[in-house]
Design a protein around this motif. Structure first.
Motif, PDB file in Angstrom:
ATOM      1  N   LYS A 190      63.077  36.692  12.811  1.00  0.00           N
ATOM      2  CA  LYS A 190      62.755  37.395  14.047  1.00  0.00           C
ATOM      3  C   LYS A 190      61.368  38.006  13.877  1.00  0.00           C
ATOM      4  O   LYS A 190      61.137  38.774  12.960  1.00  0.00           O
ATOM      5  CB  LYS A 190      63.794  38.460  14.356  1.00  0.00           C
ATOM      6  CG  LYS A 190      65.181  37.827  14.580  1.00  0.00           C
ATOM      7  CD  LYS A 190      66.162  38.775  15.121  1.00  0.00           C
ATOM      8  CE  LYS A 190      66.559  38.704  16.534  1.00  0.00           C
ATOM      9  NZ  LYS A 190      66.356  37.644  17.414  1.00  0.00           N
ATOM     10  N   ARG A 232      58.446  40.224  15.581  1.00  0.00           N
ATOM     11  CA  ARG A 232      58.186  41.223  16.625  1.00  0.00           C
ATOM     12  C   ARG A 232      56.769  41.750  16.467  1.00  0.00           C
ATOM     13  O   ARG A 232      56.262  41.856  15.348  1.00  0.00           O
ATOM     14  CB  ARG A 232      59.176  42.389  16.510  1.00  0.00           C
ATOM     15  CG  ARG A 232      60.623  41.981  16.653  1.00  0.00           C
ATOM     16  CD  ARG A 232      60.909  41.545  18.093  1.00  0.00           C
ATOM     17  NE  ARG A 232      62.267  41.062  18.229  1.00  0.00           N
ATOM     18  CZ  ARG A 232      62.593  39.794  18.410  1.00  0.00           C
ATOM     19  NH1 ARG A 232      61.673  38.876  18.453  1.00  0.00           N
ATOM     20  NH2 ARG A 232      63.843  39.434  18.553  1.00  0.00           N
ATOM     21  N   ALA A 249      52.036  41.214  13.285  1.00  0.00           N
ATOM     22  CA  ALA A 249      53.428  40.828  13.498  1.00  0.00           C
ATOM     23  C   ALA A 249      54.310  41.325  12.362  1.00  0.00           C
ATOM     24  O   ALA A 249      53.888  41.383  11.207  1.00  0.00           O
ATOM     25  CB  ALA A 249      53.533  39.314  13.616  1.00  0.00           C
ATOM     26  N   ASP A 259      62.054  33.007  18.406  1.00  0.00           N
ATOM     27  CA  ASP A 259      62.363  33.296  17.012  1.00  0.00           C
ATOM     28  C   ASP A 259      62.120  32.006  16.227  1.00  0.00           C
ATOM     29  O   ASP A 259      61.952  30.928  16.815  1.00  0.00           O
ATOM     30  CB  ASP A 259      63.830  33.711  16.830  1.00  0.00           C
ATOM     31  CG  ASP A 259      64.119  35.133  17.291  1.00  0.00           C
ATOM     32  OD1 ASP A 259      63.173  35.901  17.549  1.00  0.00           O
ATOM     33  OD2 ASP A 259      65.315  35.464  17.404  1.00  0.00           O
TER      34      ASP A 259
END
Length: 133
Positions: free
Chosen positions: A31, A33, A48, A100
């Motif tokens: 994942k 983000r 990130a 993802d």
């Protein structure tokens, strides 16, 4: 918590059955983000933040049928259909989402379509249409 259907933990049952048969391939859901901006360099964008979640799965070459009706059907990128076990991800409190990434068999893929045939109500597996990352 695992979805409870008819009083059964179907995701756990599927996981245990596959484990007793030798398991599937090691896989990792990643994942990604947006993170914080670099202090003093606001124009550089964000850094990130990637978090990895181990699971198991299988990967198959993606077919036109798998990607039918999606904007990714005509892509020239390498395509793959990946099925991940749901139980390890549910225990970690995560679920795969579009954009993802999944690493399996030494290759990293980006999820572009999730559960094209509908969600597995038992949470036993996630079927993901992916393109090469």
């Amino acid at each position: 918590d695992m979805p409870d259907i008819f009083g059964l933990d179907l995701a756990g049952i599927v996981e245990a059955a596959l484990d007793s048969a030798g398991g599937l391939l090691p896989a990792t859901l990643i994942k990604v983000r947006p993170g914080a901006r670099t202090p003093g360099d606001l124009a550089s964008g964000t850094n990130a933040d990637a978090t990895s979640y181990p699971t198991q799965g299988i990967a198959q070459p993606g077919s036109d049928r798998d990607f039918a009706g999606s904007s990714w059907q005509a892509t020239r990128l390498q395509r793959c259909t990946i099925t991940l076990l749901g139980a390890p991800l549910t225990r970690a409190g995560v679920a795969p989402e579009v954009d993802d990434q999944v690493t399996i068999e030494g290759q990293t893929w980006t999820i572009k379509v999730q559960d094209p045939d509908g969600r597995d109500p038992a949470g036993a597996v996630y079927t993901l249409m992916c393109v090469g990352a």
